[in-house]
Design a protein around this motif. Structure first.
Motif, PDB file in Angstrom:
ATOM      1  N   LEU A  66      23.071 183.208  17.211  1.00  0.00           N
ATOM      2  CA  LEU A  66      22.184 182.172  17.487  1.00  0.00           C
ATOM      3  C   LEU A  66      20.806 182.648  16.840  1.00  0.00           C
ATOM      4  CD1 LEU A  66      20.996 180.156  19.479  1.00  0.00           C
ATOM      5  CD2 LEU A  66      20.248 182.058  21.190  1.00  0.00           C
ATOM      6  N   ALA A  67      20.447 183.801  16.334  1.00  0.00           N
ATOM      7  CA  ALA A  67      19.221 184.225  15.813  1.00  0.00           C
ATOM      8  C   ALA A  67      19.253 183.584  14.251  1.00  0.00           C
ATOM      9  CB  ALA A  67      18.745 185.550  16.000  1.00  0.00           C
ATOM     10  N   LEU A  68      20.619 183.998  13.970  1.00  0.00           N
ATOM     11  CA  LEU A  68      20.714 183.661  12.497  1.00  0.00           C
ATOM     12  C   LEU A  68      20.698 181.992  11.739  1.00  0.00           C
ATOM     13  CD1 LEU A  68      21.171 184.769   9.498  1.00  0.00           C
ATOM     14  CD2 LEU A  68      23.746 184.667   9.932  1.00  0.00           C
ATOM     15  N   THR A  69      21.365 181.331  12.919  1.00  0.00           N
ATOM     16  CA  THR A  69      20.910 179.911  12.704  1.00  0.00           C
ATOM     17  C   THR A  69      19.781 179.251  12.872  1.00  0.00           C
ATOM     18  OG1 THR A  69      21.912 179.700  15.076  1.00  0.00           O
ATOM     19  CG2 THR A  69      23.597 179.517  13.241  1.00  0.00           C
ATOM     20  N   ILE A  70      18.845 179.963  13.907  1.00  0.00           N
ATOM     21  CA  ILE A  70      17.578 179.448  13.946  1.00  0.00           C
ATOM     22  C   ILE A  70      16.842 179.755  12.859  1.00  0.00           C
ATOM     23  CG2 ILE A  70      15.483 179.724  15.340  1.00  0.00           C
ATOM     24  CD1 ILE A  70      17.264 180.122  17.842  1.00  0.00           C
ATOM     25  N   LEU A  71      17.045 180.970  12.189  1.00  0.00           N
ATOM     26  CA  LEU A  71      16.175 181.413  10.977  1.00  0.00           C
ATOM     27  C   LEU A  71      16.687 180.558   9.777  1.00  0.00           C
ATOM     28  CD1 LEU A  71      14.604 183.421   9.525  1.00  0.00           C
ATOM     29  CD2 LEU A  71      16.395 184.753   9.085  1.00  0.00           C
ATOM     30  N   LEU A  72      17.967 180.175   9.584  1.00  0.00           N
ATOM     31  CA  LEU A  72      18.247 179.644   8.588  1.00  0.00           C
ATOM     32  C   LEU A  72      17.974 178.005   8.757  1.00  0.00           C
ATOM     33  CD1 LEU A  72      22.020 181.262   7.925  1.00  0.00           C
ATOM     34  CD2 LEU A  72      19.946 181.407   6.524  1.00  0.00           C
ATOM     35  N   ALA A  73      17.961 177.543   9.901  1.00  0.00           N
ATOM     36  CA  ALA A  73      17.378 176.019   9.989  1.00  0.00           C
ATOM     37  C   ALA A  73      15.952 176.176   9.724  1.00  0.00           C
ATOM     38  CB  ALA A  73      17.761 175.872  11.592  1.00  0.00           C
ATOM     39  N   ALA A  74      15.148 177.005   9.832  1.00  0.00           N
ATOM     40  CA  ALA A  74      13.782 176.898   9.620  1.00  0.00           C
ATOM     41  C   ALA A  74      13.535 177.091   8.298  1.00  0.00           C
ATOM     42  CB  ALA A  74      13.177 178.306  10.437  1.00  0.00           C
ATOM     43  N   VAL A  75      14.604 177.301   7.138  1.00  0.00           N
ATOM     44  CA  VAL A  75      14.295 177.656   5.783  1.00  0.00           C
ATOM     45  C   VAL A  75      14.898 176.366   5.215  1.00  0.00           C
ATOM     46  CG1 VAL A  75      13.646 179.841   5.949  1.00  0.00           C
ATOM     47  CG2 VAL A  75      15.968 179.163   5.492  1.00  0.00           C
ATOM     48  N   GLY A  76      15.697 175.314   6.201  1.00  0.00           N
ATOM     49  CA  GLY A  76      16.304 174.357   5.552  1.00  0.00           C
ATOM     50  C   GLY A  76      17.842 174.492   5.193  1.00  0.00           C
ATOM     51  N   VAL A  77      18.481 175.625   5.474  1.00  0.00           N
ATOM     52  CA  VAL A  77      19.834 175.765   5.038  1.00  0.00           C
ATOM     53  C   VAL A  77      20.885 175.048   6.057  1.00  0.00           C
ATOM     54  CG1 VAL A  77      21.800 177.607   4.892  1.00  0.00           C
ATOM     55  CG2 VAL A  77      19.411 178.025   4.004  1.00  0.00           C
ATOM     56  N   PHE A  78      20.391 174.967   7.206  1.00  0.00           N
ATOM     57  CA  PHE A  78      21.011 174.326   8.451  1.00  0.00           C
ATOM     58  C   PHE A  78      20.346 173.235   8.954  1.00  0.00           C
ATOM     59  CE2 PHE A  78      23.736 178.301   9.343  1.00  0.00           C
ATOM     60  CZ  PHE A  78      24.845 177.932   8.737  1.00  0.00           C
TER      61      PHE A  78
END
Length: 271
Positions: free
Chosen positions: A259-271
């Motif tokens: 959950l934490a990783l996906t939120i972080l990666l979504a914030a930088v545009g990866v997800f």
């Protein structure tokens, strides 16, 4: 041991045993595992067979030792033990030591059968059907999972209890002697693994939203990975999670970590 017939008292005892066997995990602990539940399941048997209160207490303590097997196969061993206790009381041909040795020897084989069929096969099939319907917003998927996986265990516990009591130790012996044990376990395992693979392919989705600009064009990273092997990221994710679990990482830690990783990666545009 010859097949036993049921009288009204035995039918009543079997019904009480079936009900009590449902508490298999209620008293579970790391010392006796399912020992408390086994003693509770055998309590109606001991009340039927032993008029002497001291003998009944000793038998109850004897059945309250370490015990562990699959929750459904639990009833089969309880039924066999009922037959053995009855044989001990009526003829004296069976001793306490024999009963305990038979219980201990059956824990491993029955656990393997139960895990292969109910946990690794039937549960996965039921989950595959239920998840497929729930993904479409159909609440029927929830009820089908309960019906296929839950109700089948209730029915299985009842019939295995009766089979165990009726045939005693000869039931397990006949399965091994017939040569059906190994192919039955293997076939159930194969079906279970097939369903796991199908569930990974259909339910685990790793959707990248990562685009790399190269000059005047842009490259979609997910398209490149999918061209190599469809669903590659999903497979990699599953194997990484399995590896971490084998190393002792708790599933709840992995859930919050993802959950934490996906939120972080979504914030930088990866997800």
């Amino acid at each position: 041991m010859a097949k036993l017939t049921y009288n009204d008292t035995e039918k009543k005892t079997l019904r009480k045993m079936w009900w009590n066997a449902g508490y298999v995990f209620a008293g579970f602990n790391m010392v006796k595992m399912e020992g408390n539940a086994f003693a509770l399941t055998m309590a109606p048997v001991l009340e039927e067979l032993y008029d002497n209160e001291e003998e009944r207490k000793q038998a109850l303590v004897r059945h309250n030792g370490f015990f562990n097997t699959h929750a459904v196969m639990f009833s089969l061993i309880a039924g066999i033990t009922y037959a053995l206790e009855k044989e001990k009381k009526t003829t004296g041909a069976v001793t306490d030591e024999v009963i305990e040795n038979i219980k201990a020897s059956l824990m491993g084989p029955t656990a393997g059968i139960g895990d292969a069929f109910f946990f690794n096969c039937l549960r996965v099939i039921a989950a595959g059907i239920g998840i497929g319907l729930c993904e479409q917003g159909n609440i029927l998927g929830t009820f089908l999972f309960i019906l296929i996986y839950g109700v089948s265990q209730l029915v299985g516990r009842w019939y295995l209890l009766r089979i165990g009591y009726s045939f005693g130790t000869s039931f397990i012996d006949s399965i091994f002697e017939s040569g059906l044990m190994e192919p039955l376990t293997k076939s159930a395992g194969i079906v279970g693994l097939t369903m796991v693979g199908a569930m990974v392919a259909t339910t685990v989705k790793v959707k990248l939203n990562w685009t790399i600009a190269v000059g005047q064009t842009s490259v979609v990273v997910l398209d490149i990975i999918e061209s190599i092997m469809p669903g590659l990221l999903s497979i990699v994710l599953v194997f990484v999670l399995v590896r971490l679990i084998k190393k002792g990482v708790k599933p709840i830690t992995l859930v919050f970590g993802i959950l934490a990783l996906t939120i972080l990666l979504a914030a930088v545009g990866v997800f």
